[in-house]
Design an enzyme around this catalytic site. Sequence first.
Site, PDB file in Angstrom:
ATOM      1  N   GLU A  43     -61.521  21.619  25.784  1.00 58.90           N
ATOM      2  CA  GLU A  43     -61.858  20.238  26.164  1.00 58.90           C
ATOM      3  C   GLU A  43     -62.014  19.348  24.938  1.00 58.90           C
ATOM      4  OE1 GLU A  43     -61.569  18.976  28.969  1.00 58.90           O
ATOM      5  OE2 GLU A  43     -61.574  20.693  30.302  1.00 58.90           O
ATOM      6  N   TYR A 126     -68.294  13.704  29.695  1.00 56.81           N
ATOM      7  CA  TYR A 126     -67.046  14.309  30.175  1.00 56.81           C
ATOM      8  C   TYR A 126     -67.031  15.825  29.917  1.00 56.81           C
ATOM      9  CZ  TYR A 126     -62.432  16.087  30.210  1.00 56.81           C
ATOM     10  OH  TYR A 126     -61.369  16.910  30.462  1.00 56.81           O
ATOM     11  N   ASP A 144     -62.569  10.700  33.136  1.00 56.97           N
ATOM     12  CA  ASP A 144     -61.807  10.449  31.908  1.00 56.97           C
ATOM     13  C   ASP A 144     -60.689   9.459  32.248  1.00 56.97           C
ATOM     14  OD1 ASP A 144     -59.866  11.900  33.270  1.00 56.97           O
ATOM     15  OD2 ASP A 144     -59.331  13.139  31.544  1.00 56.97           O
TER      16      ASP A 144
END
Length: 351
Positions: A43, A126, A144
């Site tokens: 991520e 996020y 996002d």
Amino acid sequence: MKINTISPHTPPIAQLLINWYNLSHRKLPWRETNDPYKIWLSEIILQQTRVAQGLPYYNAFVGSYPDIHSFANADLDSILKLWQGLGYYSRARNMHICANMIVDQYNGRFPCSYKELLKLKGVGKYTAAAIASICFNEPIPVVDGNVYRVFSRIFEISDDISNSKTFNTFYETGESLIDSSNPGTFNQSVMELGALVCTPKNPKCNECTVAEYCASRKNGTQTNFPVKTKKVKVKERHLKYLIIHDGINILIQQRDTKNIWKNLFEFYLEDSMSDIETNQKIFLEAIFKRKTRHILTHQRLNIDFFELKTNFKRLVKLEKDLKMRRIKIEEIHSFAVPKPIEAFLKDWDYC
Ligand code: SF4
């Protein structure tokens, strides 16, 4: 491949998205695991980075540092070297701090709740939502760029996404749709739809699994969404690099400024945005080598490379006078350098 079953209470949009995701998602290594270390790694690497560019970096990091302990024990310069070329180097620096926090404060185990994950260095809403939902099944929606695009089009949400308060609108939309028995797959399905089908230009509405629920498809307003008014202000910046060497040794320095490329290594520099005075005379002796332009989100860098080849005695004096570090030319490849320097070195006669 992990196939995820759907709860009977899941809203239809979520059902369609999860079904579509199970059949159509790109097979990527971080999709085959629930290990929070690997999800965290992927991520962070994929923020502001395309999958094709991020994938070799992900593989290199997993290969070099297979778990949080090896990452935390690594020295920062080695991590920055592996990160070289990805940009936004603060991500790598924060990851190193974060890995050490996990080892020191959480016994080497990622915290398993959204709230606790948010306390980690470099882990924002996020990333915390992604880890919490994918690894710990917590029904927290991710928000996002892909999520903004997909939800704003499906529901014709006209809130301006450059306004930070708009986050809540999309978070609540995600909360109302998320499949609580399968939150990780739901989150990934929205992002994947945004990446593959509901693309910024020319969305493939004819192939879209949620087409029948999509207001902007029905009204032909896809290009109006998401709404974004603020434009990023871009500054022009001029850098002059001087490569000082004697054919065998070269002078480098490590950046310690807060703005760009912190902790990376570079040549002697004159920077239009810095107060540090440079030795102007030395540039007069140098030969101009190349001009290049490097685009960052908020800055356009105009970079001139100059070269000064001298003898060993003078090199040692300049090393002292300019407070530089002397290394063998071939050693430079083991130092993390900014992308434009990496590109310069590829074509430089002495490398
Ligand atoms: Fe996006 Fe078109 Fe699907 Fe609507 S129908 S979500 S605009 S791809």
